[in-house]
Design an enzyme around this catalytic site. Structure first.
Site, PDB file in Angstrom:
ATOM      1  N   TYR A   8     -13.047 -13.246 -10.918  1.00 54.98           N
ATOM      2  CA  TYR A   8     -12.669 -13.002  -9.522  1.00 54.98           C
ATOM      3  C   TYR A   8     -11.745 -11.783  -9.428  1.00 54.98           C
ATOM      4  O   TYR A   8     -11.903 -10.923  -8.561  1.00 54.98           O
ATOM      5  CB  TYR A   8     -11.978 -14.249  -8.941  1.00 54.98           C
ATOM      6  CG  TYR A   8     -11.256 -13.969  -7.656  1.00 54.98           C
ATOM      7  CD1 TYR A   8     -11.963 -13.855  -6.457  1.00 54.98           C
ATOM      8  CD2 TYR A   8      -9.873 -13.774  -7.639  1.00 54.98           C
ATOM      9  CE1 TYR A   8     -11.299 -13.552  -5.272  1.00 54.98           C
ATOM     10  CE2 TYR A   8      -9.208 -13.471  -6.470  1.00 54.98           C
ATOM     11  CZ  TYR A   8      -9.917 -13.359  -5.299  1.00 54.98           C
ATOM     12  OH  TYR A   8      -9.260 -13.045  -4.130  1.00 54.98           O
ATOM     13  N   ALA A  63      -4.533 -11.092  -3.492  1.00 52.07           N
ATOM     14  CA  ALA A  63      -4.418 -12.511  -3.176  1.00 52.07           C
ATOM     15  C   ALA A  63      -3.925 -13.316  -4.389  1.00 52.07           C
ATOM     16  O   ALA A  63      -4.074 -12.890  -5.526  1.00 52.07           O
ATOM     17  CB  ALA A  63      -5.786 -13.035  -2.739  1.00 52.07           C
ATOM     18  N   SER A  90       0.133  -9.945   0.335  1.00 54.31           N
ATOM     19  CA  SER A  90      -1.132 -10.338   0.964  1.00 54.31           C
ATOM     20  C   SER A  90      -0.972 -11.537   1.889  1.00 54.31           C
ATOM     21  O   SER A  90      -0.140 -12.424   1.669  1.00 54.31           O
ATOM     22  CB  SER A  90      -2.136 -10.685  -0.139  1.00 54.31           C
ATOM     23  OG  SER A  90      -3.276 -11.312   0.414  1.00 54.31           O
ATOM     24  N   TYR A 114      -4.975  -9.854   8.290  1.00 55.26           N
ATOM     25  CA  TYR A 114      -6.274  -9.662   8.928  1.00 55.26           C
ATOM     26  C   TYR A 114      -6.108 -10.037  10.402  1.00 55.26           C
ATOM     27  O   TYR A 114      -5.225 -10.841  10.735  1.00 55.26           O
ATOM     28  CB  TYR A 114      -7.335 -10.570   8.292  1.00 55.26           C
ATOM     29  CG  TYR A 114      -7.634 -10.227   6.849  1.00 55.26           C
ATOM     30  CD1 TYR A 114      -8.589  -9.268   6.525  1.00 55.26           C
ATOM     31  CD2 TYR A 114      -6.956 -10.853   5.802  1.00 55.26           C
ATOM     32  CE1 TYR A 114      -8.860  -8.943   5.206  1.00 55.26           C
ATOM     33  CE2 TYR A 114      -7.220 -10.532   4.474  1.00 55.26           C
ATOM     34  CZ  TYR A 114      -8.174  -9.575   4.181  1.00 55.26           C
ATOM     35  OH  TYR A 114      -8.435  -9.252   2.875  1.00 55.26           O
ATOM     36  N   ARG A 149     -20.425 -11.495  -4.743  1.00 52.69           N
ATOM     37  CA  ARG A 149     -19.673 -11.174  -5.970  1.00 52.69           C
ATOM     38  C   ARG A 149     -20.525 -11.545  -7.174  1.00 52.69           C
ATOM     39  O   ARG A 149     -20.600 -12.715  -7.556  1.00 52.69           O
ATOM     40  CB  ARG A 149     -18.349 -11.934  -5.983  1.00 52.69           C
ATOM     41  CG  ARG A 149     -17.398 -11.552  -4.854  1.00 52.69           C
ATOM     42  CD  ARG A 149     -16.328 -10.573  -5.313  1.00 52.69           C
ATOM     43  NE  ARG A 149     -15.699  -9.875  -4.184  1.00 52.69           N
ATOM     44  CZ  ARG A 149     -14.616 -10.315  -3.532  1.00 52.69           C
ATOM     45  NH1 ARG A 149     -14.050 -11.427  -3.881  1.00 52.69           N
ATOM     46  NH2 ARG A 149     -14.106  -9.612  -2.549  1.00 52.69           N
ATOM     47  N   LYS A 214      -5.648  -0.388   6.706  1.00 55.21           N
ATOM     48  CA  LYS A 214      -6.162  -0.337   5.324  1.00 55.21           C
ATOM     49  C   LYS A 214      -7.657  -0.613   5.305  1.00 55.21           C
ATOM     50  O   LYS A 214      -8.121  -1.606   5.870  1.00 55.21           O
ATOM     51  CB  LYS A 214      -5.439  -1.388   4.480  1.00 55.21           C
ATOM     52  CG  LYS A 214      -5.988  -1.545   3.067  1.00 55.21           C
ATOM     53  CD  LYS A 214      -5.133  -2.514   2.257  1.00 55.21           C
ATOM     54  CE  LYS A 214      -5.630  -2.648   0.829  1.00 55.21           C
ATOM     55  NZ  LYS A 214      -6.744  -3.582   0.693  1.00 55.21           N
ATOM     56  N   SER A 236      -9.232   3.094   1.426  1.00 59.67           N
ATOM     57  CA  SER A 236      -9.469   2.007   0.468  1.00 59.67           C
ATOM     58  C   SER A 236     -10.864   1.440   0.670  1.00 59.67           C
ATOM     59  O   SER A 236     -11.344   1.352   1.803  1.00 59.67           O
ATOM     60  CB  SER A 236      -8.440   0.890   0.701  1.00 59.67           C
ATOM     61  OG  SER A 236      -8.733  -0.252  -0.093  1.00 59.67           O
ATOM     62  N   HIS A 238     -11.256  -1.535  -0.937  1.00 61.53           N
ATOM     63  CA  HIS A 238     -10.898  -2.873  -1.406  1.00 61.53           C
ATOM     64  C   HIS A 238     -11.159  -3.003  -2.914  1.00 61.53           C
ATOM     65  O   HIS A 238     -11.505  -4.065  -3.413  1.00 61.53           O
ATOM     66  CB  HIS A 238     -11.706  -3.918  -0.619  1.00 61.53           C
ATOM     67  CG  HIS A 238     -10.944  -5.161  -0.251  1.00 61.53           C
ATOM     68  ND1 HIS A 238     -10.483  -5.414   1.012  1.00 61.53           N
ATOM     69  CD2 HIS A 238     -10.570  -6.238  -0.991  1.00 61.53           C
ATOM     70  CE1 HIS A 238      -9.878  -6.595   1.051  1.00 61.53           C
ATOM     71  NE2 HIS A 238      -9.913  -7.111  -0.176  1.00 61.53           N
ATOM     72  N   GLY A 271      -8.953   2.385  -8.298  1.00 59.81           N
ATOM     73  CA  GLY A 271      -9.131   3.093  -9.570  1.00 59.81           C
ATOM     74  C   GLY A 271      -7.950   3.933 -10.000  1.00 59.81           C
ATOM     75  O   GLY A 271      -8.054   4.682 -10.977  1.00 59.81           O
TER      76      GLY A 271
HETATM   77  C1  LIG Z   1      -7.889  -9.953  -7.120  1.00 59.27           C
HETATM   78  C2  LIG Z   1      -7.785  -9.060  -5.922  1.00 59.27           C
HETATM   79  C3  LIG Z   1      -7.418  -9.607  -4.710  1.00 59.27           C
HETATM   80  C4  LIG Z   1      -7.287  -8.792  -3.583  1.00 59.27           C
HETATM   81  N1  LIG Z   1      -6.836  -9.347  -2.423  1.00 59.27           N
HETATM   82  C5  LIG Z   1      -6.627  -8.558  -1.339  1.00 59.27           C
HETATM   83  C6  LIG Z   1      -6.064  -9.103  -0.162  1.00 59.27           C
HETATM   84  O1  LIG Z   1      -5.744 -10.282  -0.091  1.00 59.27           O
HETATM   85  N2  LIG Z   1      -5.875  -8.263   0.886  1.00 59.27           N
HETATM   86  C7  LIG Z   1      -6.200  -6.929   0.840  1.00 59.27           C
HETATM   87  O2  LIG Z   1      -6.009  -6.203   1.829  1.00 59.27           O
HETATM   88  N3  LIG Z   1      -6.715  -6.378  -0.284  1.00 59.27           N
HETATM   89  C8  LIG Z   1      -6.933  -7.154  -1.369  1.00 59.27           C
HETATM   90  N4  LIG Z   1      -7.422  -6.591  -2.528  1.00 59.27           N
HETATM   91  C9  LIG Z   1      -7.704  -5.145  -2.584  1.00 59.27           C
HETATM   92  C10 LIG Z   1      -6.471  -4.348  -3.049  1.00 59.27           C
HETATM   93  O3  LIG Z   1      -5.495  -4.301  -2.038  1.00 59.27           O
HETATM   94  C11 LIG Z   1      -6.823  -2.890  -3.416  1.00 59.27           C
HETATM   95  O4  LIG Z   1      -7.540  -2.307  -2.340  1.00 59.27           O
HETATM   96  C12 LIG Z   1      -7.620  -2.738  -4.708  1.00 59.27           C
HETATM   97  O5  LIG Z   1      -7.277  -3.717  -5.657  1.00 59.27           O
HETATM   98  C13 LIG Z   1      -7.380  -1.354  -5.295  1.00 59.27           C
HETATM   99  O6  LIG Z   1      -8.196  -1.127  -6.401  1.00 59.27           O
HETATM  100  P1  LIG Z   1      -7.725  -1.290  -7.940  1.00 59.27           P
HETATM  101  O7  LIG Z   1      -7.767  -2.753  -8.223  1.00 59.27           O
HETATM  102  O8  LIG Z   1      -8.775  -0.509  -8.669  1.00 59.27           O
HETATM  103  O9  LIG Z   1      -6.345  -0.693  -8.091  1.00 59.27           O
HETATM  104  C14 LIG Z   1      -7.576  -7.397  -3.674  1.00 59.27           C
HETATM  105  C15 LIG Z   1      -7.960  -6.862  -4.902  1.00 59.27           C
HETATM  106  C16 LIG Z   1      -8.054  -7.666  -6.024  1.00 59.27           C
HETATM  107  C17 LIG Z   1      -8.434  -7.040  -7.337  1.00 59.27           C
END
Ligand SMILES: Cc1cc2nc3c(=O)[nH]c(=O)nc-3n(C[C@H](O)[C@H](O)[C@H](O)COP(=O)(O)O)c2cc1C
Length: 344
Positions: A8, A63, A90, A114, A149, A214, A236, A238, A271
Site C-alpha cells: 500500500y 495517511a 493528512s 478533502y 492499485r 494540491k 502533485s 499523488h 519522486g
Molecule cells: C502511503 C501514502 C499515503 C498517502 N496519503 C495521502 C493523503 O492522505 N493525502 C494526500 O493528499 N496525499 C497522500 N499521499 C500522497 C503524498 O502526499 C505525495 O503526493 C506523494 O507521496 C509524493 O510522492 P513520493 O512518495 O514519491 O515522495 C500519500 C502517499 C503515500 C505514499
C-alpha cells in the site's frame, strides 16, 4: 509491517508508469552550476507562506502513520519540530491534528483535507484544523475517483481493526465512538467528486487560513485556482497513486510556475529523493519540494529519531548542492541552473 501494508505504501496505481516516471523525470534534468561566487556561507532556510522553515523541503501528507510507527503522526511531528520542517498532516491520519500539534512545541503544521460530500462536516473539520494550530489548509483535489492499485490485487490492504481516523469524523461521532472504527472505504466514498473551483473559494472562507491546492498538473488549472483564492499550488500526482499514465511532476512544474508567476507559491512532490532533486525543483520555480514515501521509510526504520536524521541528511544534501551550484540560498536558484539532460 504486513505485505499488504508495505505494498500500500510503496505501490502506485495501474501499471505504475507514473510512479516510475516521477523518479525518472528528475534524472532527465541536469543541473548547470555557476562557479566562483564565494560559497563560504550557504543558507538552506526559507519561508513558506510567510513562516520560517529550515530548508525548502516539507513532509507531504501521507495517511496512517501508525502503520509504520506505534506513535503515528505524533512521532512525525517530533521529527519535524526538531529539524524545523513543515509537516502537512493528512486527513487520513491516525492521530488528530490536535494531538499532532501538541506532540512537540513549535511544530509547523498544515492540515490536508478533502472536500467531503457533507459540506457541514467539511467546514467543522477545517475549523478544527485551524483551532488545533494548523497554519494553512491543503486541499487535495485529485481524489475524484478510486484508483486501481495493482500491487494490492489479491491481497487487499485493510487498515488494522480499530485503527482511528480522528480527522475524518464529526465531534458528535467521535464522542460516541471515540474516533475509532471509522471505515476507510466509507471515508473515501465521502470525498465529493463534484468539487469545482467555486468550492476552493468556499473552503478558504471557512477558516480564513491560507489555502494550498494540491494535485494540480495543468498550468491553466493552476491559474484558475489562484483566481479562486489559492495562496499556493502543490504540483502533485499523488506519488503516482491516482491517475496512472499521467505526466511526471518534474515535466510540468516549470510551466505551472510560469503560469502562476508571483501570484502564489508553487510546491512540488513526486519522486523527490535527493538534494539535487530539490534544487532542480527550485530552479523550475518551486518554493519547496515535499517528500512522501522516503519519510515513511525513515519513520519505519528509526521512529522520530530516524526521521529527524533523514531530514537533517536531506537538508545537508540541499546545502551542498546549493554550494556546488553557486547559490548562497534557495532564493538564488534560477531557471538557468537546470536544463534537459543531453542524450546519453
Ligand atoms: C502511503 C501514502 C499515503 C498517502 N496519503 C495521502 C493523503 O492522505 N493525502 C494526500 O493528499 N496525499 C497522500 N499521499 C500522497 C503524498 O502526499 C505525495 O503526493 C506523494 O507521496 C509524493 O510522492 P513520493 O512518495 O514519491 O515522495 C500519500 C502517499 C503515500 C505514499
Amino acid at each position: 509491517m504486513t505485505t499488504p501494508a508495505l505494498a500500500y505504501i510503496e505501490g502506485g496505481s495501474g501499471d505504475e508508469e507514473t510512479l516510475r516516471d516521477n523518479l525518472d523525470a528528475w534524472r532527465r534534468l541536469a543541473l548547470q552550476p555557476r562557479v566562483l561566487r564565494d560559497m563560504t556561507q550557504v543558507e538552506t532556510a526559507t519561508t513558506l507562506l510567510g513562516t520560517a522553515v529550515g530548508a525548502p523541503v516539507g513532509l507531504a501528507p501521507t495517511a496512517m502513520h501508525c502503520l509504520v510507527d506505534p506513535d503515528g503522526e505524533t512521532a512525525t511531528a517530533r521529527a519535524a519540530a526538531e529539524t524545523g520542517t513543515l509537516m502537512v498532516a493528512s486527513q487520513a491520519a491516525n492521530r488528530s491534528w490536535q494531538d499532532t500539534a501538541a506532540a512537540a512545541t513549535d511544530v509547523l503544521l498544515w492540515a490536508q483535507m478533502y472536500v467531503l460530500r457533507d459540506r457541514g462536516l467539511t467546514r467543522e473539520l477545517a475549523v478544527r484544523a485551524k483551532e488545533s494550530g494548523s497554519r494553512a489548509i491543503v486541499v487535495c483535489v485529485d481524489g475524484v475517483a478510486v484508483p486501481r492499485r495493482a500491487r494490492l490485487e489479491g491481497h487487499a490492504f485493510v487498515p488494522p481493526e480499530g485503527m482511528a481516523f480522528p480527522n475524518l469524523v464529526s465531534a458528535a461521532a467521535a464522542a460516541s465512538a471515540n474516533g475509532r472504527g471509522v471505515d476507510l472505504g466509507a471515508a473515501v466514498s465521502a470525498f465529493d467528486p463534484s468539487v469545482t473551483f467555486a468550492d476552493l473559494t468556499w473552503l478558504k472562507e471557512c477558516t480564513g487560513l491560507p489555502l494550498v491546492v494540491k494535485g494540480v498538473l495543468h498550468p491553466h488549472d493552476a491559474a484558475a485556482c489562484v483566481d479562486a483564492g489559492a495562496d499556493a499550488i502543490a504540483v502533485s500526482n499523488h506519488g503516482g497513486r491516482q491517475l496512472d499514465g499521467c505526466i511526471a511532476t518534474a515535466d510540468v512544474l516549470g510551466e505551472i510556475a510560469d503560469a502562476v508567476g508571483d501570484r502564489a507559491e508553487v510546491y512540488v512532490d513526486g519522486g523527490i529523493r535527493t538534494g539535487p532533486d530539490v534544487v532542480k525543483a527550485l530552479a523550475l520555480g518551486a518554493r519547496a519540494a515535499f517528500v512522501g514515501r522516503p519519510a515513511l521509510r525513515a519513520l519505519a526504520d528509526g521512529s522520530a529519531a530516524g526521521l529527524a536524521a533523514y531530514l537533517a541528511d536531506l537538508r545537508e544534501d540541499v546545502r551542498r548542492t546549493l554550494a556546488f551550484c553557486g547559490c548562497a540560498s534557495p532564493a538564488e536558484v534560477r531557471r538557468e541552473h537546470v536544463r534537459p539532460r543531453g542524450p546519453r
